[in-house]
Design an enzyme around this catalytic site. Structure first.
Site, PDB file in Angstrom:
ATOM      1  N   ASN A   7       5.346 132.753 -23.524  1.00  0.00           N
ATOM      2  CA  ASN A   7       6.177 131.659 -22.952  1.00  0.00           C
ATOM      3  C   ASN A   7       6.664 130.354 -23.958  1.00  0.00           C
ATOM      4  O   ASN A   7       5.391 129.179 -23.998  1.00  0.00           O
ATOM      5  CB  ASN A   7       5.593 130.965 -21.907  1.00  0.00           C
ATOM      6  CG  ASN A   7       6.226 130.176 -20.584  1.00  0.00           C
ATOM      7  OD1 ASN A   7       7.042 129.683 -21.170  1.00  0.00           O
ATOM      8  ND2 ASN A   7       5.415 129.593 -19.294  1.00  0.00           N
ATOM      9  N   ARG A  95       8.807 135.379 -21.625  1.00  0.00           N
ATOM     10  CA  ARG A  95       9.874 134.033 -19.726  1.00  0.00           C
ATOM     11  C   ARG A  95      10.780 133.369 -20.197  1.00  0.00           C
ATOM     12  O   ARG A  95      11.109 132.716 -21.852  1.00  0.00           O
ATOM     13  CB  ARG A  95       8.396 133.074 -19.719  1.00  0.00           C
ATOM     14  CG  ARG A  95       8.549 132.559 -18.378  1.00  0.00           C
ATOM     15  CD  ARG A  95       8.029 131.863 -18.066  1.00  0.00           C
ATOM     16  NE  ARG A  95       8.335 130.752 -16.774  1.00  0.00           N
ATOM     17  CZ  ARG A  95       7.508 130.117 -16.015  1.00  0.00           C
ATOM     18  NH1 ARG A  95       6.724 129.645 -16.250  1.00  0.00           N
ATOM     19  NH2 ARG A  95       7.771 129.853 -14.907  1.00  0.00           N
ATOM     20  N   HIS A 184      10.669 129.411 -10.904  1.00  0.00           N
ATOM     21  CA  HIS A 184       9.100 130.376 -10.313  1.00  0.00           C
ATOM     22  C   HIS A 184       9.932 132.143 -10.016  1.00  0.00           C
ATOM     23  O   HIS A 184       8.246 132.092  -9.422  1.00  0.00           O
ATOM     24  CB  HIS A 184       8.615 129.523  -8.811  1.00  0.00           C
ATOM     25  CG  HIS A 184       8.109 128.083  -9.550  1.00  0.00           C
ATOM     26  ND1 HIS A 184       7.895 127.064  -8.745  1.00  0.00           N
ATOM     27  CD2 HIS A 184       7.250 127.348 -10.468  1.00  0.00           C
ATOM     28  CE1 HIS A 184       8.207 125.819  -8.974  1.00  0.00           C
ATOM     29  NE2 HIS A 184       7.581 126.083 -10.218  1.00  0.00           N
ATOM     30  N   ARG A 244       8.296 115.311  -9.601  1.00  0.00           N
ATOM     31  CA  ARG A 244       9.848 115.277  -9.711  1.00  0.00           C
ATOM     32  C   ARG A 244       9.591 115.158  -7.495  1.00  0.00           C
ATOM     33  O   ARG A 244       9.041 115.353  -6.940  1.00  0.00           O
ATOM     34  CB  ARG A 244       9.696 117.456  -9.193  1.00  0.00           C
ATOM     35  CG  ARG A 244      10.176 117.669 -10.680  1.00  0.00           C
ATOM     36  CD  ARG A 244      10.546 119.223 -10.326  1.00  0.00           C
ATOM     37  NE  ARG A 244      11.230 119.619 -12.228  1.00  0.00           N
ATOM     38  CZ  ARG A 244      10.178 120.661 -12.517  1.00  0.00           C
ATOM     39  NH1 ARG A 244       9.939 121.701 -11.035  1.00  0.00           N
ATOM     40  NH2 ARG A 244      10.190 121.727 -13.540  1.00  0.00           N
ATOM     41  N   GLU A 386       2.058 135.256 -13.947  1.00  0.00           N
ATOM     42  CA  GLU A 386       3.244 135.422 -13.870  1.00  0.00           C
ATOM     43  C   GLU A 386       3.135 135.889 -15.163  1.00  0.00           C
ATOM     44  O   GLU A 386       3.916 137.037 -15.303  1.00  0.00           O
ATOM     45  CB  GLU A 386       3.251 134.449 -13.853  1.00  0.00           C
ATOM     46  CG  GLU A 386       3.985 133.217 -13.027  1.00  0.00           C
ATOM     47  CD  GLU A 386       4.467 131.781 -12.758  1.00  0.00           C
ATOM     48  OE1 GLU A 386       3.346 131.020 -13.507  1.00  0.00           O
ATOM     49  OE2 GLU A 386       5.543 131.990 -13.103  1.00  0.00           O
TER      50      GLU A 386
END
Ligand code: ADP
Length: 401
Positions: A7, A95, A184, A244, A386
């Site tokens: 990743n 990823r 996601h 965010r 993940e």
């Protein structure tokens, strides 16, 4: 087969080496501060294997190639290594943030796939170039090993136009590909699949997945397929997150730029990195915010109220959009660990058949049902994974004849 999951971020590279015979993690780690001009004059590596941890600060790594070489040296090294030879790595899974509309599933990386990830750079300007650096670095050091791309957006490609289109003139969609993509996706897909195995729901089942981490998003799934999700063209949309803002009136951007003399990029940087819990309560970490709330801090109180209020509005709207809900699932850092946050998220949803069992919620560890027996809607905690989802896809694709 042993699979290396990568990743790559703009200045970091996370890795996990997974043994697919029993899906166990052999080693995992993180290289940070990669690149000249990126914070400080050193890079650092944190490497975990068995029950050991090896952390070291090293000469600045100029790029992801150097970081990738360091990872492979560490994995095969005498002192902290876990494999004797690079040939033990059967495949690499990457990823990749943005697959645009082109990628509805994971795929073997070839020149055409690299070109398509490049084409999607305008949609993922920070992440896609980093992901490409990771892919190229792996190709260089492991030229004969199959590489697989797993896209964060792919799971959400089953949304219908009524869910993914924005009500703006067509040309913005046809020419610029502006639409909701969602993110996601690897986590949502893993949880969606697990919900179908675990919950014993009938055909046509409606599940709302709450991935609540530093970045947070919801998905509304029918029979494990995504029908809507809370992030949009970018990950800025939707819930109140760590840093965010989530959903706001887009006219706010022009207003701020005019009044503060900021550029649009500066304003979006503020909305992505300096907003959310961080802006409301002075920390992006839900544990800190909760501690302040308990100490009577009114800012933290408002932050938590807003966090839960927006989340509840999304849960309610997805139940309405799907015509009901059979299960709500919590996952990621907050969803898996924060007992009270799960309670706050469900408080007031009794009218739609959601009833948490407090003792179960407090005792939840790993995969656990936390709703009461007489709750019409099942509520679960399911830890996400993940890296494992990426490794499973990689194994399947790399070994396909
Ligand atoms: P990221 O999006 O960076 O992967 P995570 O999924 O790791 O984020 O989630 C980070 C969030 O999870 C933080 O807000 C943190 O406070 C929360 N969190 C992590 N562990 C716990 C815990 N044991 N109890 C409560 N909250 C936790």
């Amino acid at each position: 087969m042993k699979i290396l999951v990568i990743n790559a971020g703009s200045s970091s590279l996370k890795y996990q080496l997974i043994d697919m015979t029993d899906e166990s993690v052999i080693a995992k780690g993180l290289v940070e501060r990669i690149g000249v001009g990126v914070g400080g004059d050193k890079s650092n590596l944190s490497h975990k294997y068995a029950d050991k941890k090896y952390e070291v600060e090293i000469e600045k790594l100029p790029d992801h190639n150097a970081a990738m070489e360091l990872v492979l040296q560490t994995l095969t090294g005498k002192e902290h290594g876990v494999i004797s030879d690079l040939s033990e790595i059967g495949a690499v899974g990457h990823r990749v943030l943005h697959g645009g509309e082109k990628f509805t599933a994971s795929c073997l990386i070839d020149d055409a796939v690299i070109a398509a990830i490049e084409e999607n750079i305008p949609l993922g300007p920070l992440h896609n170039p980093a992901n490409l650096m990771g892919i190229r670095a792996c190709q260089k050091v492991l030229p004969d090993v199959p590489q697989v791309a797993v896209f964060d957006t792919a799971f959400h490609q089953t949304m219908e136009p009524k869910a993914y289109r924005y009500a703006i003139p067509n040309e913005y969609y046809t020419d610029l590909h502006i639409r909701k993509y969602g993110f996601h996706g690897t986590s949502h897909r893993y949880i969606a699949a697990r919900s179908q195995e675990l919950l014993g729901l009938p055909k046509g089942n409606k599940v709302i997945i709450c991935h609540l981490g530093n970045g947070s998003s919801l998905s509304a799934c029918v029979d494990g397929k995504c029908t809507d999700t809370s992030m949009g063209l970018t990950p800025l949309d939707g819930l109140v997150m760590g840093t965010r803002s989530g959903t706001l009136d887009p006219a706010v951007v022009e207003f701020i730029c005019n009044r503060k003399g900021m550029t649009v990029s500066e304003c979006l940087n503020m909305l992505n990195k300096k907003s959310g819990l961080q802006a409301l309560a002075g920390s992006s970490d839900m544990r800190d915010v909760t501690a302040r709330y308990d100490a009577g801090d009114p800012d933290a109180k408002l932050a938590i109220e807003m966090w839960a209020y927006v989340l509840k509005k999304y849960i309610g709207s997805y139940a309405a959009a799907m015509g009901g809900v059979d299960a709500i699932i919590f996952t990621a850092g907050i969803g898996e660990n924060h007992v009270r946050a799960r309670k706050w998220a469900c408080e007031g949803l009794e009218f739609m058949g959601v009833k948490i069992d407090d003792a179960r919620n407090e005792a939840a560890h790993g995969e656990a049902k936390i709703s009461a027996d007489d709750s019409r809607v099942q509520v679960w905690v399911i830890p996400t994974n993940e890296e494992l989802a990426i490794a499973r896809d990689t194994l399947e694709i790399a070994t396909k004849k």
